[in-house]
Motif scaffolding. Structure first.
Motif, PDB file in Angstrom:
ATOM      1  N   MET A 269      16.236 -78.538 -31.407  1.00 39.83           N
ATOM      2  CA  MET A 269      17.184 -79.551 -30.952  1.00 39.83           C
ATOM      3  C   MET A 269      18.016 -79.053 -29.771  1.00 39.83           C
ATOM      4  SD  MET A 269      16.253 -82.044 -32.691  1.00 39.83           S
ATOM      5  CE  MET A 269      17.446 -83.221 -32.036  1.00 39.83           C
ATOM      6  N   ARG A 270      18.305 -77.751 -29.727  1.00 39.69           N
ATOM      7  CA  ARG A 270      18.977 -77.202 -28.544  1.00 39.69           C
ATOM      8  C   ARG A 270      18.068 -77.336 -27.323  1.00 39.69           C
ATOM      9  NH1 ARG A 270      21.045 -73.136 -32.076  1.00 39.69           N
ATOM     10  NH2 ARG A 270      19.347 -71.707 -31.534  1.00 39.69           N
ATOM     11  N   GLY A 271      16.775 -77.061 -27.537  1.00 38.30           N
ATOM     12  CA  GLY A 271      15.825 -77.204 -26.441  1.00 38.30           C
ATOM     13  C   GLY A 271      15.732 -78.640 -25.954  1.00 38.30           C
ATOM     14  N   VAL A 272      15.755 -79.582 -26.875  1.00 38.86           N
ATOM     15  CA  VAL A 272      15.703 -81.003 -26.516  1.00 38.86           C
ATOM     16  C   VAL A 272      16.899 -81.380 -25.655  1.00 38.86           C
ATOM     17  CG1 VAL A 272      15.900 -83.347 -27.457  1.00 38.86           C
ATOM     18  CG2 VAL A 272      14.305 -81.712 -28.490  1.00 38.86           C
ATOM     19  N   LYS A 273      18.084 -80.955 -26.058  1.00 36.05           N
ATOM     20  CA  LYS A 273      19.288 -81.262 -25.279  1.00 36.05           C
ATOM     21  C   LYS A 273      19.202 -80.659 -23.878  1.00 36.05           C
ATOM     22  CE  LYS A 273      24.343 -81.008 -25.323  1.00 36.05           C
ATOM     23  NZ  LYS A 273      24.411 -80.613 -23.905  1.00 36.05           N
ATOM     24  N   THR A 274      18.693 -79.449 -23.803  1.00 36.88           N
ATOM     25  CA  THR A 274      18.574 -78.789 -22.506  1.00 36.88           C
ATOM     26  C   THR A 274      17.613 -79.534 -21.591  1.00 36.88           C
ATOM     27  OG1 THR A 274      19.001 -76.644 -23.571  1.00 36.88           O
ATOM     28  CG2 THR A 274      18.024 -76.597 -21.377  1.00 36.88           C
ATOM     29  N   LEU A 275      16.522 -80.006 -22.131  1.00 37.65           N
ATOM     30  CA  LEU A 275      15.552 -80.786 -21.351  1.00 37.65           C
ATOM     31  C   LEU A 275      16.172 -82.085 -20.855  1.00 37.65           C
ATOM     32  CD1 LEU A 275      12.434 -80.269 -23.642  1.00 37.65           C
ATOM     33  CD2 LEU A 275      12.676 -79.382 -21.306  1.00 37.65           C
ATOM     34  N   LEU A 276      16.879 -82.773 -21.745  1.00 37.16           N
ATOM     35  CA  LEU A 276      17.516 -84.035 -21.367  1.00 37.16           C
ATOM     36  C   LEU A 276      18.590 -83.808 -20.303  1.00 37.16           C
ATOM     37  CD1 LEU A 276      17.861 -85.661 -24.903  1.00 37.16           C
ATOM     38  CD2 LEU A 276      16.347 -86.424 -23.058  1.00 37.16           C
ATOM     39  N   ASP A 277      19.345 -82.735 -20.444  1.00 34.68           N
ATOM     40  CA  ASP A 277      20.386 -82.427 -19.461  1.00 34.68           C
ATOM     41  C   ASP A 277      19.794 -82.178 -18.079  1.00 34.68           C
ATOM     42  OD1 ASP A 277      22.341 -82.687 -21.384  1.00 34.68           O
ATOM     43  OD2 ASP A 277      22.606 -80.528 -21.706  1.00 34.68           O
ATOM     44  N   ALA A 278      18.525 -81.721 -18.051  1.00 38.57           N
ATOM     45  CA  ALA A 278      17.864 -81.467 -16.769  1.00 38.57           C
ATOM     46  C   ALA A 278      17.236 -82.730 -16.192  1.00 38.57           C
ATOM     47  CB  ALA A 278      16.800 -80.386 -16.949  1.00 38.57           C
ATOM     48  N   GLY A 279      17.364 -83.841 -16.916  1.00 35.69           N
ATOM     49  CA  GLY A 279      16.857 -85.111 -16.419  1.00 35.69           C
ATOM     50  C   GLY A 279      15.409 -85.398 -16.761  1.00 35.69           C
ATOM     51  N   LEU A 280      14.844 -84.653 -17.702  1.00 35.18           N
ATOM     52  CA  LEU A 280      13.450 -84.847 -18.079  1.00 35.18           C
ATOM     53  C   LEU A 280      13.302 -85.921 -19.148  1.00 35.18           C
ATOM     54  CD1 LEU A 280      12.612 -81.085 -18.076  1.00 35.18           C
ATOM     55  CD2 LEU A 280      11.267 -82.768 -16.804  1.00 35.18           C
ATOM     56  N   THR A 281      12.165 -86.599 -19.149  1.00 34.19           N
ATOM     57  CA  THR A 281      11.837 -87.568 -20.188  1.00 34.19           C
ATOM     58  C   THR A 281      11.282 -86.811 -21.391  1.00 34.19           C
ATOM     59  OG1 THR A 281      11.347 -89.302 -18.585  1.00 34.19           O
ATOM     60  CG2 THR A 281      10.386 -89.541 -20.788  1.00 34.19           C
TER      61      THR A 281
END
Length: 357
Positions: free
Chosen positions: A155-167
Motif C-alpha cells: 500500500m505504501r508502494g501504491v501511494k508512491t505510484l499515485l503520487d508520481a501521477g501513474l495509473t
C-alpha cells in the motif's frame, strides 16, 4: 513457411484496432513467495541479457510492422513487463526505454513492495502507461497469502505510484481464501485512490497447485462477478480480463460477432519467460520455442499448440460446442490444470457459468 493467416482470426475490419500484447517475465527472482503463485520460482536458465532483449524487441517490432502492412491491420501493441518481481532487474528502466522507443505501450506488473519515490518518478518519466499491483484482500488475508508485512509495503508502494501521477490497477486472484472479502477490497481500492480494481481466477499451477481445494465453483464465480459488476464506485473502474466474465455483458445475438476477444492465448498475444522460452500464456507453461534460437514469426504461424488453440474443432466439452467460442474460449490455463492430460488445454473451462443457448 505458412502464411500468417491465424493472425486475422475473428479480427474486425481494417478500421478496428487490433490489441496485441506480449507478457514478458524479465526475471524469475522475487522478494516474496506467495502461496498462490503460478510460477515455481525455479529458473530454467539465465535471464535474457539487455542486448538479447533489445534484439527480441526489434524482431517483434519488425514483425508487427510487416503484419500491419501485409494485412492492413491497425495494431495497438503493448508489453506487460513482469517477473518474478521486475524491479529486481537493475536494468528495468533500460528495458522500458528500449520498448517504448519502438512504439510499444508499456504496462508494469509488480507486487509493489519495492517501489521507491525515485523509481515511481522514473517510471512516470519513461512513459509507463499503467502499473498493476497485486493485492489479495484486507491486510490479514493479503499477508496470509503473500507474507507478513507485505500488505503495508504494497500500500505504501501504491501511494508512491499515485503520487508520481501513474495509473494504478489493484488486482486480486480470486479463491475461497479471499472471496468473502470482495467488498472490503473495493473499499480499500476506493480509499487508496487507485483508478482500477481487477480480478482474475486462481490457476492451480506452480506453488498454486497446493490451493486446488480453494478453487471457486462455477456458481461462486458467477455470484462474485454479479456482485462486483453491480457496484458503482465513483472514480473506480472494476475490471477483469477473465473471458467468462466478459460474457455477462453480451446476449446470445452478440455471440457471433467478429471482434476478437476472449482468452488471448494464441490469438492476440503470447508470453516470453525470463530464459527466452515462449508460451501461449503466462499461466499456461507449454513451451512453443525459445527466442534465443527460434524466429518469433515462425513460432506464431507454425506452432502446433497455437494452431490447436485457434481451432474450435479441437476443443472438447462445452467450450467446443459453445456459440460464444469466438469471443470467449474460457481460460485455457484453468482448463489445462483441471483436466490434465496432453491436451488438457483444449478442455472445457470447469468454472464457466454461462448457459448455452
Amino acid at each position: 513457411m505458412k502464411q500468417l493467416k491465424e493472425l486475422t482470426l475473428e479480427a474486425a475490419g481494417p478500421a478496428a484496432k487490433y490489441d496485441f500484447f506480449i507478457q514478458w517475465h524479465l526475471t524469475e527472482r522475487c522478494n516474496l513467495r506467495c502461496r498462490h503463485c503460478y510460477q515455481t520460482g525455479q529458473a530454467s536458465g539465465a535471464d535474457l541479457s539487455l542486448p538479447e532483449i533489445k534484439e527480441v524487441v526489434s524482431e517483434i517490432s519488425e514483425a508487427m510492422e510487416d503484419w500491419a502492412e501485409n494485412y492492413q491491420m491497425d495494431f495497438s501493441p503493448s508489453f506487460n513487463l513482469t517477473g518474478g518481481e521486475p524491479l529486481l532487474r537493475e536494468d528495468l528502466l533500460d528495458v522500458i526505454n528500449e520498448t517504448r522507443a519502438r512504439g510499444f505501450d508499456i504496462f508494469l506488473l509488480t507486487n509493489g513492495t519495492l517501489i521507491s519515490g525515485q523509481m515511481a518518478k522514473s517510471l512516470a518519466e519513461a512513459g509507463v502507461k499503467g502499473v498493476q499491483v497485486s493485492l489479495e484482500g484486507p491486510e490479514e488475508i493479503h499477508d496470509s497469502i503473500r507474507g507478513a508485512g507485505s500488505f503495508a509495503k504494497t500500500m505504501r508502494g501504491v501511494k508512491t505510484l499515485l503520487d508520481a501521477g501513474l495509473t494504478v490497477t489493484l488486482n486480486a486472484t480470486l479463491s475461497n481464501i479471499n472471496a468473502p472479502s470482495i467488498t472490503e477490497m473495493v473499499t480499500i481500492a476506493a480509499e487508496a485512490g487507485v483508478q482500477r480494481l481487477g480480478f482474475s481466477r486462481l490457476v492451480p499451477s506452480g506453488r498454486g497447485a497446493g490451493l486446488m481445494p480453494e478453487m471457486l465453483s462455477s456458481k461462486q464465480v458467477k455470484e462474485l462477478y454479479d456482485n462486483l459488476f453491480s457496484l458503482r464506485v465513483e472514480g473506480l473502474d472494476i475490471v477483469t480480463g477473465d473471458p467468462i466474465a466478459s460474457q455477462m455483458h453480451i446476449g446470445a445475438s452478440d455471440a457471433g460477432c467478429t471482434a476478437a476477444g476472449g482468452c488471448a492465448a494464441g490469438i492476440s498475444g503470447f508470453t516470453i519467460l525470463a530464459d527466452g522460452t515462449m508460451t501461449p500464456c503466462r499461466r499456461l507453461p507449454l513451451p512453443l520455442g525459445n527466442v534465443r534460437s527460434d524466429h518469433i514469426r515462425q513460432i506464431w504461424a507454425c506452432s502446433p499448440i497455437l494452431e490447436a488453440l485457434r481451432d474450435r474443432k479441437r476443443y472438447s466439452g462445452r467450450c467446443g460446442s459453445c456459440v460464444r467460442w469466438a469471443v470467449c474460449r474460457g481460460c485455457r490455463a484453468i482448463a489445462h490444470y483441471s483436466a490434465g492430460g496432453a491436451e488438457g488445454y483444449l478442455a472445457e473451462d470447469p468454472q464457466c457459468f454461462i448457459q448455452q443457448e
